[in-house]
Design a protein around this motif. Structure first.
Motif, PDB file in Angstrom:
ATOM      1  N   GLY A  97       0.818  -1.211   0.000  1.00  0.00           N
ATOM      2  CA  GLY A  97       0.000   0.000   0.000  1.00  0.00           C
ATOM      3  C   GLY A  97       0.846   1.253   0.000  1.00  0.00           C
ATOM      4  O   GLY A  97       0.554   2.220  -0.709  1.00  0.00           O
ATOM      5  N   ARG A  98       1.909   1.240   0.777  1.00  0.00           N
ATOM      6  CA  ARG A  98       2.809   2.401   0.814  1.00  0.00           C
ATOM      7  C   ARG A  98       3.500   2.596  -0.526  1.00  0.00           C
ATOM      8  O   ARG A  98       3.656   3.709  -1.005  1.00  0.00           O
ATOM      9  CB  ARG A  98       3.848   2.238   1.919  1.00  0.00           C
ATOM     10  CG  ARG A  98       3.258   2.417   3.286  1.00  0.00           C
ATOM     11  CD  ARG A  98       4.306   2.296   4.343  1.00  0.00           C
ATOM     12  NE  ARG A  98       3.698   2.385   5.657  1.00  0.00           N
ATOM     13  CZ  ARG A  98       4.262   1.960   6.764  1.00  0.00           C
ATOM     14  NH1 ARG A  98       5.451   1.397   6.728  1.00  0.00           N
ATOM     15  NH2 ARG A  98       3.656   2.077   7.917  1.00  0.00           N
ATOM     16  N   HIS A  99       3.914   1.475  -1.130  1.00  0.00           N
ATOM     17  CA  HIS A  99       4.556   1.580  -2.444  1.00  0.00           C
ATOM     18  C   HIS A  99       3.557   2.101  -3.467  1.00  0.00           C
ATOM     19  O   HIS A  99       3.925   2.893  -4.340  1.00  0.00           O
ATOM     20  CB  HIS A  99       5.138   0.235  -2.888  1.00  0.00           C
ATOM     21  CG  HIS A  99       6.391  -0.141  -2.172  1.00  0.00           C
ATOM     22  ND1 HIS A  99       7.553   0.576  -2.302  1.00  0.00           N
ATOM     23  CD2 HIS A  99       6.660  -1.139  -1.297  1.00  0.00           C
ATOM     24  CE1 HIS A  99       8.493   0.034  -1.551  1.00  0.00           C
ATOM     25  NE2 HIS A  99       7.980  -1.010  -0.918  1.00  0.00           N
ATOM     26  N   GLY A 100       2.305   1.673  -3.367  1.00  0.00           N
ATOM     27  CA  GLY A 100       1.275   2.162  -4.280  1.00  0.00           C
ATOM     28  C   GLY A 100       1.061   3.660  -4.134  1.00  0.00           C
ATOM     29  O   GLY A 100       0.947   4.384  -5.129  1.00  0.00           O
ATOM     30  N   LEU A 101       1.024   4.148  -2.895  1.00  0.00           N
ATOM     31  CA  LEU A 101       0.879   5.582  -2.656  1.00  0.00           C
ATOM     32  C   LEU A 101       2.090   6.343  -3.172  1.00  0.00           C
ATOM     33  O   LEU A 101       1.955   7.407  -3.780  1.00  0.00           O
ATOM     34  CB  LEU A 101       0.685   5.858  -1.161  1.00  0.00           C
ATOM     35  CG  LEU A 101      -0.651   5.468  -0.569  1.00  0.00           C
ATOM     36  CD1 LEU A 101      -0.633   5.669   0.945  1.00  0.00           C
ATOM     37  CD2 LEU A 101      -1.767   6.292  -1.186  1.00  0.00           C
ATOM     38  N   LEU A 102       3.263   5.807  -2.950  1.00  0.00           N
ATOM     39  CA  LEU A 102       4.491   6.448  -3.420  1.00  0.00           C
ATOM     40  C   LEU A 102       4.513   6.504  -4.938  1.00  0.00           C
ATOM     41  O   LEU A 102       4.837   7.549  -5.527  1.00  0.00           O
ATOM     42  CB  LEU A 102       5.711   5.697  -2.886  1.00  0.00           C
ATOM     43  CG  LEU A 102       7.070   6.279  -3.219  1.00  0.00           C
ATOM     44  CD1 LEU A 102       7.191   7.704  -2.697  1.00  0.00           C
ATOM     45  CD2 LEU A 102       8.167   5.411  -2.624  1.00  0.00           C
ATOM     46  N   ASP A 103       4.138   5.396  -5.583  1.00  0.00           N
ATOM     47  CA  ASP A 103       4.098   5.374  -7.044  1.00  0.00           C
ATOM     48  C   ASP A 103       3.093   6.393  -7.576  1.00  0.00           C
ATOM     49  O   ASP A 103       3.378   7.122  -8.529  1.00  0.00           O
ATOM     50  CB  ASP A 103       3.746   3.975  -7.559  1.00  0.00           C
ATOM     51  CG  ASP A 103       4.867   2.975  -7.310  1.00  0.00           C
ATOM     52  OD1 ASP A 103       6.005   3.396  -7.033  1.00  0.00           O
ATOM     53  OD2 ASP A 103       4.584   1.752  -7.373  1.00  0.00           O
ATOM     54  N   ALA A 104       1.907   6.457  -6.955  1.00  0.00           N
ATOM     55  CA  ALA A 104       0.890   7.421  -7.383  1.00  0.00           C
ATOM     56  C   ALA A 104       1.381   8.848  -7.193  1.00  0.00           C
ATOM     57  O   ALA A 104       1.152   9.725  -8.035  1.00  0.00           O
ATOM     58  CB  ALA A 104      -0.408   7.198  -6.606  1.00  0.00           C
ATOM     59  N   SER A 105       2.090   9.080  -6.095  1.00  0.00           N
ATOM     60  CA  SER A 105       2.644  10.410  -5.833  1.00  0.00           C
ATOM     61  C   SER A 105       3.680  10.777  -6.882  1.00  0.00           C
ATOM     62  O   SER A 105       3.715  11.905  -7.366  1.00  0.00           O
ATOM     63  CB  SER A 105       3.268  10.424  -4.438  1.00  0.00           C
ATOM     64  OG  SER A 105       3.939  11.625  -4.212  1.00  0.00           O
ATOM     65  N   PRO A 110       5.151  14.754 -11.986  1.00  0.00           N
ATOM     66  CA  PRO A 110       5.497  15.347 -13.280  1.00  0.00           C
ATOM     67  C   PRO A 110       4.367  16.213 -13.858  1.00  0.00           C
ATOM     68  O   PRO A 110       4.617  17.215 -14.476  1.00  0.00           O
ATOM     69  CB  PRO A 110       5.777  14.153 -14.184  1.00  0.00           C
ATOM     70  CG  PRO A 110       6.163  13.050 -13.245  1.00  0.00           C
ATOM     71  CD  PRO A 110       5.357  13.319 -11.992  1.00  0.00           C
ATOM     72  N   ALA A 111       3.138  15.830 -13.587  1.00  0.00           N
ATOM     73  CA  ALA A 111       2.007  16.620 -14.087  1.00  0.00           C
ATOM     74  C   ALA A 111       1.989  18.005 -13.439  1.00  0.00           C
ATOM     75  O   ALA A 111       1.684  18.996 -14.082  1.00  0.00           O
ATOM     76  CB  ALA A 111       0.700  15.873 -13.805  1.00  0.00           C
TER      77      ALA A 111
END
Length: 116
Positions: A97-105, A110-111
């Motif tokens: 879950g933390r990796h998922g949040l980090l990836d989403a962040s 860049p946007a």
């Protein structure tokens, strides 16, 4: 006098929660192990390691058996092993879950930069 279940649970997890005790239980997942064989893996002194399983043994988490001068420990039953596996699954989900949040962040970053 009986102890409320929540207090008994708290005590169970308190005595089970020491890092060396956790490491010893991980070593025991494949079966009984003499104390001397777990010394190298835990990197603690002999006297400290021999004290570590005593508390979980009294709590019913591990069992011990003496064979001459050798003391061996084993997980006290299938439920203890299942609890260890459940904890591993919960922690793996938290990390994922933390990796998922980090990836989403990271994907959103860049946007933001491009929008400036």
């Amino acid at each position: 006098m009986s102890v409320p279940l929540y207090q008994a649970k708290a005590e169970f997890f308190r005595v089970s929660g020491h890092p060396v005790r956790i490491r010893v239980r991980e070593l025991l997942r494949d079966g009984p192990l003499p104390v001397r064989e777990s010394l190298a893996a835990t990197e603690v002194e002999s006297s400290a390691l021999s004290r570590r399983p005593a508390v979980p043994r009294r709590s019913g988490v591990v069992s011990s058996r003496r064979d001459g001068s050798t003391v061996g420990y084993a997980l006290a039953g299938g439920d203890v092993a299942e609890l260890r596996r459940a904890a591993r699954r919960v922690l793996a989900e938290r990390v994922a879950g933390r990796h998922g949040l980090l990836d989403a962040s990271r994907e959103a970053e860049p946007a933001k930069v491009a929008a400036r």
